[in-house]
Write an enzyme that holds these catalytic residues in place. Structure first.
Site, short mmCIF file in Angstrom:
data_model
loop_
_atom_site.label_atom_id
_atom_site.label_comp_id
_atom_site.label_asym_id
_atom_site.label_seq_id
_atom_site.Cartn_x
_atom_site.Cartn_y
_atom_site.Cartn_z
CD GLU A 134 -2.57 1.26 2.73
OE1 GLU A 134 -2.94 0.17 3.21
OE2 GLU A 134 -2.89 2.36 3.21
CD GLU A 139 -3.67 7.64 5.57
OE1 GLU A 139 -2.57 7.20 5.22
OE2 GLU A 139 -4.53 6.96 6.14
C1 LIG Z 1 -9.71 4.78 3.52
O1 LIG Z 1 -8.42 5.24 3.59
C2 LIG Z 1 -7.65 4.82 4.68
C3 LIG Z 1 -6.36 5.50 4.60
O2 LIG Z 1 -5.52 5.00 3.66
C4 LIG Z 1 -7.53 3.32 4.67
O3 LIG Z 1 -6.74 2.88 5.75
C5 LIG Z 1 -8.90 2.77 4.76
O4 LIG Z 1 -8.84 1.38 4.69
C6 LIG Z 1 -9.75 3.31 3.66
N1 LIG Z 1 -11.07 2.82 3.81
C7 LIG Z 1 -11.70 2.35 2.79
C8 LIG Z 1 -13.03 1.79 3.01
O5 LIG Z 1 -11.25 2.37 1.68
#
Ligand SMILES: *[C@@H]1O[C@H](CO)[C@@H](O)[C@H](O)[C@H]1NC(C)=O
Ligand SMILES: *[C@@H]1O[C@H](CO)[C@@H](O)[C@H](O)[C@H]1NC(C)=O
Ligand SMILES: *[C@@H]1O[C@H](CO)[C@@H](O)[C@H](O)[C@H]1NC(C)=O
Length: 317
Positions: A134, A139
């Site tokens: 990832e 962020e």
């Molecule tokens: C949204 O973004 C956060 C930050 O990267 C991530 O950890 C999280 O899993 C994300 N949630 C979804 C549903 O994509």
């Protein structure tokens, strides 16, 4: 013998991009083009946010996704008071239809979501998390600046303590199991990289370059004097060798990038509260009062500015 050895070395350096990192545009997204190249994912938030991700038809009908000219806007609902026992606040999570391995992305963003409880992210993820890796580009939580870029991997990926970047590392082990999901983060050096300072400057450009030798992330504020012209103009060919020192540099040194990162989807999401933004020490520590979930339930107007306005996204390979 010597000649063929030299030829092999030359081939190897060509393959690693050592002779100049020049790329050609493979995709360009703007306005309603995002509706065809990205899918709205109506899934439950794996990070337990107080959100309800809606599908594209719902997002368009409720104006949580809006496009006009070179504006592509995605947002959280800012009009509905929620029942404590019902679903979370409507919001949007987009995932690219295409996947990419080595590539460059340039995001031209005018405005990013702000408000207590917000946890927006522009990022990329591979299959079977964390095995495919990832890369978080943009962020943060609760409007706390600056931006933090982070890699999340499985075991056996760490970063050298000293490296060529303008940002400051929050940790050098990228393994989620060893770091309680934190990964190896790097904070950008400028406060206008995130939140209301980002927005009042008119946003700017985030760029990420992934090769088998490194991952680099840059940020230039809208009126920065050092924005490379190919970035500013969204040129069809770019040369990342001229972009200067990135704020985050992750070399393939004690972390084989090709082993820890597979094909990635690009994702933009906006969650509220959840595992990071919603921790009371984090939420209250950012100057937000009460508990995050009640705040989100009871204060729709606090999310008036909880939106991304993206001018374009270009991908180079
Ligand atoms: C949204 O973004 C956060 C930050 O990267 C991530 O950890 C999280 O899993 C994300 N949630 C979804 C549903 O994509
Ligand atoms: C990219 O820029 C570098 C540094 O200025 C230069 O040496 C290289 O020749 C350029 N590559 C191409 C393909 O233009
Ligand atoms: C939909 O959202 C856009 C962008 O935020 C806004 O400019 C527009 O006025 C909204 N339309 C309606 C009908 O509310």
């Amino acid at each position: 013998m010597l000649a063929s050895h030299t030829a092999l070395l030359l081939l190897a350096s060509l393959a690693s991009g050592a002779l100049g990192a020049s790329y050609t545009q493979s995709d360009s997204h703007t306005g309603d083009g995002f509706l065809k190249s990205f899918a709205h994912e109506a899934i439950s938030d794996p990070t337990h946010g107080r959100v309800n991700y809606v599908d594209q038809a719902t997002a368009l009908a409720k104006n949580l996704t809006f496009s006009s000219g070179d504006h592509f806007v995605i947002r959280a609902d800012h009009t509905t008071k929620l029942s404590a026992s019902g679903p979370g606040r409507n919001s949007v999570r987009l995932q690219s239809n295409k996947k990419y391995t080595t590539h460059v992305t340039v995001w031209n963003i005018r405005h990013m979501p702000v408000g207590c409880g917000t946890w927006p992210a522009v990022w990329e993820v591979g299959s079977n998390w964390p095995n495919g890796g990832e890369i978080d580009i943009l962020e943060g939580v609760n409007d706390v600046s600056p931006n933090q870029a982070t890699l999340h991997t499985n075991s056996g990926c760490s970063m050298p303590a000293s490296r060529s970047q303008t940002g400051s590392s929050t940790g050098n082990n990228c393994d989620v199991a060893a770091t309680n999901n934190a990964g190896c983060g790097v904070k950008a050096p400028s406060s206008n990289s995130y939140g209301s300072a980002f927005n009042s400057a008119g946003g700017g450009w985030y760029a990420m370059e992934r090769t088998n030798s490194f991952i680099k992330i840059w940020f230039w504020s809208r009126n920065s004097g050092s924005v490379p012209s190919d970035v500013k103009n969204g040129a069809t060919t770019i040369n990342t060798s001229n972009w200067g020192t990135p704020f985050a540099y992750f070399p393939s040194q004690s972390c084989s990038i090709s082993d820890h990162f597979d094909e990635h989807n690009l994702i933009i999401n906006l969650t509220l509260c959840g595992d990071w933004a919603g921790q009371s020490s984090v939420f209250n520590g950012a100057g937000c009062s009460g508990d995050c979930v009640s705040y989100v339930n009871n204060n729709p107007s606090a999310f008036t500015n909880a939106y991304f306005d993206i001018q374009w996204l270009k991908i180079y390979q």
